[in-house]
Design an enzyme around this catalytic site. Structure first.
Site, PDB file in Angstrom:
ATOM      1  N   MET A 254      43.609  39.762  41.530  1.00 54.33           N
ATOM      2  CA  MET A 254      42.480  38.841  41.491  1.00 54.33           C
ATOM      3  C   MET A 254      41.697  38.938  42.790  1.00 54.33           C
ATOM      4  O   MET A 254      42.284  39.061  43.861  1.00 54.33           O
ATOM      5  CB  MET A 254      42.966  37.397  41.320  1.00 54.33           C
ATOM      6  CG  MET A 254      41.844  36.371  41.361  1.00 54.33           C
ATOM      7  SD  MET A 254      42.458  34.659  41.309  1.00 54.33           S
ATOM      8  CE  MET A 254      43.218  34.542  42.917  1.00 54.33           C
TER       9      MET A 254
ATOM     10  N   ASP B 241      37.241  37.761  43.784  1.00 50.39           N
ATOM     11  CA  ASP B 241      36.242  36.697  43.901  1.00 50.39           C
ATOM     12  C   ASP B 241      36.310  35.644  42.795  1.00 50.39           C
ATOM     13  O   ASP B 241      36.426  35.984  41.609  1.00 50.39           O
ATOM     14  CB  ASP B 241      34.824  37.281  43.840  1.00 50.39           C
ATOM     15  CG  ASP B 241      34.570  38.388  44.819  1.00 50.39           C
ATOM     16  OD1 ASP B 241      35.414  38.622  45.693  1.00 50.39           O
ATOM     17  OD2 ASP B 241      33.514  39.036  44.706  1.00 50.39           O
TER      18      ASP B 241
ATOM     19  N   GLN C 216      37.289  37.509  39.359  1.00 53.79           N
ATOM     20  CA  GLN C 216      37.419  38.951  39.257  1.00 53.79           C
ATOM     21  C   GLN C 216      38.888  39.303  39.018  1.00 53.79           C
ATOM     22  O   GLN C 216      39.764  38.905  39.798  1.00 53.79           O
ATOM     23  CB  GLN C 216      36.920  39.615  40.533  1.00 53.79           C
ATOM     24  CG  GLN C 216      35.415  39.528  40.739  1.00 53.79           C
ATOM     25  CD  GLN C 216      34.684  40.473  39.813  1.00 53.79           C
ATOM     26  OE1 GLN C 216      34.522  41.657  40.101  1.00 53.79           O
ATOM     27  NE2 GLN C 216      34.225  39.967  38.677  1.00 53.79           N
TER      28      GLN C 216
ATOM     29  N   TRP D 215      43.032  46.553  43.086  1.00 54.79           N
ATOM     30  CA  TRP D 215      41.689  46.487  42.517  1.00 54.79           C
ATOM     31  C   TRP D 215      41.468  47.647  41.546  1.00 54.79           C
ATOM     32  O   TRP D 215      41.884  48.777  41.788  1.00 54.79           O
ATOM     33  CB  TRP D 215      40.653  46.538  43.642  1.00 54.79           C
ATOM     34  CG  TRP D 215      39.248  46.285  43.192  1.00 54.79           C
ATOM     35  CD1 TRP D 215      38.610  45.084  43.140  1.00 54.79           C
ATOM     36  CD2 TRP D 215      38.302  47.259  42.753  1.00 54.79           C
ATOM     37  NE1 TRP D 215      37.325  45.237  42.674  1.00 54.79           N
ATOM     38  CE2 TRP D 215      37.106  46.573  42.432  1.00 54.79           C
ATOM     39  CE3 TRP D 215      38.331  48.649  42.577  1.00 54.79           C
ATOM     40  CZ2 TRP D 215      35.967  47.214  41.969  1.00 54.79           C
ATOM     41  CZ3 TRP D 215      37.202  49.282  42.107  1.00 54.79           C
ATOM     42  CH2 TRP D 215      36.034  48.581  41.811  1.00 54.79           C
TER      43      TRP D 215
ATOM     44  N   PHE E 202      31.455  42.764  37.129  1.00 55.17           N
ATOM     45  CA  PHE E 202      31.528  42.315  38.517  1.00 55.17           C
ATOM     46  C   PHE E 202      31.207  40.815  38.595  1.00 55.17           C
ATOM     47  O   PHE E 202      31.125  40.122  37.597  1.00 55.17           O
ATOM     48  CB  PHE E 202      30.566  43.129  39.373  1.00 55.17           C
ATOM     49  CG  PHE E 202      31.123  44.455  39.863  1.00 55.17           C
ATOM     50  CD1 PHE E 202      32.254  45.021  39.305  1.00 55.17           C
ATOM     51  CD2 PHE E 202      30.487  45.146  40.880  1.00 55.17           C
ATOM     52  CE1 PHE E 202      32.768  46.232  39.750  1.00 55.17           C
ATOM     53  CE2 PHE E 202      30.982  46.355  41.346  1.00 55.17           C
ATOM     54  CZ  PHE E 202      32.118  46.896  40.780  1.00 55.17           C
TER      55      PHE E 202
ATOM     56  N   ARG F 112      23.940  43.233  43.163  1.00 53.77           N
ATOM     57  CA  ARG F 112      24.989  42.564  42.397  1.00 53.77           C
ATOM     58  C   ARG F 112      25.150  41.080  42.737  1.00 53.77           C
ATOM     59  O   ARG F 112      24.511  40.547  43.630  1.00 53.77           O
ATOM     60  CB  ARG F 112      26.318  43.273  42.615  1.00 53.77           C
ATOM     61  CG  ARG F 112      26.794  43.393  44.049  1.00 53.77           C
ATOM     62  CD  ARG F 112      28.146  44.088  44.081  1.00 53.77           C
ATOM     63  NE  ARG F 112      28.688  44.289  45.402  1.00 53.77           N
ATOM     64  CZ  ARG F 112      28.619  45.417  46.093  1.00 53.77           C
ATOM     65  NH1 ARG F 112      27.963  46.456  45.578  1.00 53.77           N
ATOM     66  NH2 ARG F 112      29.159  45.519  47.275  1.00 53.77           N
ATOM     67  N   ASP F 113      26.049  40.448  41.973  1.00 51.63           N
ATOM     68  CA  ASP F 113      26.587  39.108  42.213  1.00 51.63           C
ATOM     69  C   ASP F 113      25.550  38.003  42.013  1.00 51.63           C
ATOM     70  O   ASP F 113      25.307  37.189  42.910  1.00 51.63           O
ATOM     71  CB  ASP F 113      27.187  39.001  43.622  1.00 51.63           C
ATOM     72  CG  ASP F 113      28.183  40.095  43.935  1.00 51.63           C
ATOM     73  OD1 ASP F 113      28.711  40.701  42.986  1.00 51.63           O
ATOM     74  OD2 ASP F 113      28.426  40.354  45.124  1.00 51.63           O
TER      75      ASP F 113
ATOM     76  N   GLU G 212      27.179  40.251  49.948  1.00 51.23           N
ATOM     77  CA  GLU G 212      27.712  40.018  48.607  1.00 51.23           C
ATOM     78  C   GLU G 212      27.712  38.524  48.277  1.00 51.23           C
ATOM     79  O   GLU G 212      27.518  37.675  49.135  1.00 51.23           O
ATOM     80  CB  GLU G 212      29.151  40.538  48.504  1.00 51.23           C
ATOM     81  CG  GLU G 212      29.297  42.032  48.723  1.00 51.23           C
ATOM     82  CD  GLU G 212      30.720  42.505  48.499  1.00 51.23           C
ATOM     83  OE1 GLU G 212      30.907  43.418  47.673  1.00 51.23           O
ATOM     84  OE2 GLU G 212      31.641  41.963  49.144  1.00 51.23           O
TER      85      GLU G 212
ATOM     86  N   TRP H 223      38.866  42.318  52.836  1.00 59.87           N
ATOM     87  CA  TRP H 223      38.799  43.686  52.320  1.00 59.87           C
ATOM     88  C   TRP H 223      39.431  44.718  53.248  1.00 59.87           C
ATOM     89  O   TRP H 223      39.674  45.854  52.844  1.00 59.87           O
ATOM     90  CB  TRP H 223      37.356  44.071  52.006  1.00 59.87           C
ATOM     91  CG  TRP H 223      36.893  43.523  50.689  1.00 59.87           C
ATOM     92  CD1 TRP H 223      35.872  42.648  50.452  1.00 59.87           C
ATOM     93  CD2 TRP H 223      37.441  43.818  49.393  1.00 59.87           C
ATOM     94  NE1 TRP H 223      35.758  42.373  49.111  1.00 59.87           N
ATOM     95  CE2 TRP H 223      36.705  43.076  48.438  1.00 59.87           C
ATOM     96  CE3 TRP H 223      38.502  44.623  48.949  1.00 59.87           C
ATOM     97  CZ2 TRP H 223      36.987  43.132  47.069  1.00 59.87           C
ATOM     98  CZ3 TRP H 223      38.783  44.669  47.595  1.00 59.87           C
ATOM     99  CH2 TRP H 223      38.027  43.936  46.677  1.00 59.87           C
TER     100      TRP H 223
END
Length: 480
Positions: free
Chosen positions: A20, A22, A38, A46, A78, A142-143, A196, A283
């Protein structure tokens, strides 16, 4: 690598199995807090992203539901957001739950919709996906965070979207057709990695009539504790674009620990609170942290407010009051003098607990604070150094750290006493530490991986005595 996660956290959200990251699509509807996230259901690292799904009535006890969104011909799923379309602007029906998310197809990213007419239990993809296609020469796009803007001049949907080193803004009347309306950046923050997971919301200042907008952004590299972190901006939003009140060289961080990333807030919260939750990871080492059948946890839900400070209007974060329901019987101390070498907390043991401490910041002590999860060669230290006016979270000896060279680290934040006192509110849950200092003016969140036998405590002072005004300790246990 030895496995060091035999049991789950007591009160932090974790996936049913595997990977898991975000939190996504946070929305409240018909008495339920929806949490999407996610999710890679096939592996503890991932991989092809799905949307996992859980619901709660109190933000503490969560019920896992079936996976909400699977990859399709447009790509993997995503991050994104979810809204309730009260007025049927998109044509799927009144009160339809609509998810807006990024799809990634071999590195090309576009925005798509899915909708649910049964309170999020089943989902259908929009036949016209994607609703925003992949731009030319923009690998990070994204996002989407979407919300309804009820402005005086016009009401419409707003989308905030991450695009490499900036945040783009779009407007729409129907969630399907979108028009670009502005941007923040580049040049407004670190560029060591892509921006992000934006979020944008309005809050009153000190509970009054004056308001500001807060824009939060996940920064994949370059945060104060190293690696990824969460930046926030305070400013104005006119329904089309955001303008920061501060200069580009003023960097405001939501958390000074290493493990608070990609936070999102709940839409449609019934009491008007702005509640936010983040991913407790970084990350730099996300795929490497110790794991058994699952990997990844979320932070405590936090209530966000704004306050006026000498430096400007700033974000304040407090643990939600619902967490008080986890408390066991308190252990309390009042008006104690703490001298070097003594330990008021000797004999106390716990792995999931809460500490609330109010301490006078005197002139003689070089440092003071707490050592927690203390065992053979292991301890995590929360300390304050008066001459520096800094609070520290030190995990260099917290337990297992051989999975990444940068994990054993010391994290710090500036913190000025309030009326000569320091207030620390600390939550520990198996493998995490969250510190809310001076009623949430500063937060530090770190993952730790101590041995299960490391359960000791110490309240310490170095170089001189300190005066403890009050200390409350609670063991925390989820109540079913």
């Amino acid at each position: 690598m030895r496995l060091n996660q035999p049991i789950r956290p007591v009160y932090h959200f974790t996936p049913p199995a595997n990977w898991m990251n975000d939190p996504n699509g946070l929305v409240y509807y018909q008495g339920e807090y929806h949490l999407f996230y996610q999710y890679h259901p096939e592996s503890p690292v991932w991989g092809p992203m799905h949307w996992g799904h859980a619901i709660s009535h109190n933000l503490i006890n969560w019920e896992h539901l079936p996976i909400a969104l699977y990859p399709d011909e447009n790509g993997t799923i995503f991050s994104g957001s979810t809204v309730i379309d009260w007025k049927n602007t998109a044509g799927f029906g009144e009160e339809t739950m609509i998810a807006i998310f990024t799809q990634d197809q071999a590195g090309k990213q576009s925005q798509s919709l899915a909708y649910s007419r049964d309170a999020g239990r089943t989902w259908a993809k929009f036949a016209g996906n994607p609703v925003i296609s992949t731009p030319v020469n923009m690998p990070d796009f994204r996002d989407p965070k979407v919300f309804w803007y009820a402005g005086q001049a016009s009401a419409h949907w707003v989308m905030c979207l991450s695009a490499t080193d900036r945040i783009l803004f779009y407007t729409s009347m129907d969630l399907i057709h979108w028009t670009a309306s502005g941007q923040l950046g580049p040049g407004c923050g670190p560029t060591g990695g892509p921006w992000e997971t934006p979020d944008l919301f309005e809050l009153p200042v000190d509970g009054g009539r004056e308001t500001r907008w807060v824009l939060t952004v996940g920064i994949q590299s370059g945060a104060p504790a190293g690696g990824s972190g969460t930046l926030f901006f305070v400013g104005q939003f006119d329904g089309k674009t955001f303008t920061s009140d501060n200069s580009p060289d003023t960097l405001l961080w939501a958390d000074y620990g290493a493990d608070y990333y990609a936070p999102q807030s709940w839409d449609n919260q019934p009491n008007g609170r702005r509640l936010m939750i983040g991913w407790q990871n970084n990350w730099q080492y996300a795929n490497l942290i110790p794991a058994t059948t699952w990997r990844g946890a979320l932070s405590l839900p936090r209530e966000m407010t704004l306050t006026q400070t000498a430096a400007g209007i700033r974000l304040v974060q407090q643990p939600i009051p619902e967490l008080k329901d986890l408390r066991g019987e308190p252990k309390c101390w009042y008006n104690e003098t703490i001298i070097p070498g003594a330990n008021l907390l000797a004999g106390l043991q716990a792995d999931s607990f809460e500490i609330i401490a109010d301490i006078q910041v005197g002139t003689t002590a070089e440092s003071f604070g707490f050592r927690i999860r203390v065992g053979k060669g292991e301890e995590t230290t929360i300390a304050y150094i008066p001459r520096e006016q800094k609070v520290y979270l030190d995990r260099t000896h917290s337990g297992q750290n051989d999975f990444h060279f940068g994990f054993a680290s010391l994290h710090a934040a500036d913190l000025v006493p309030v009326n000569g006192n320091l207030r620390l509110h600390i939550f520990v849950d198996q493998y995490s530490v969250e510190v809310f200092a001076n009623d949430g003016q500063v937060t530090l969140s770190d993952s730790i991986f101590p041995s299960k036998e490391s359960l000791g405590f110490e309240l310490f002072s170095k170089g001189g005595a300190i005066q403890l005004n009050e200390l409350d300790f609670y063991q925390l246990q989820k109540k079913i």
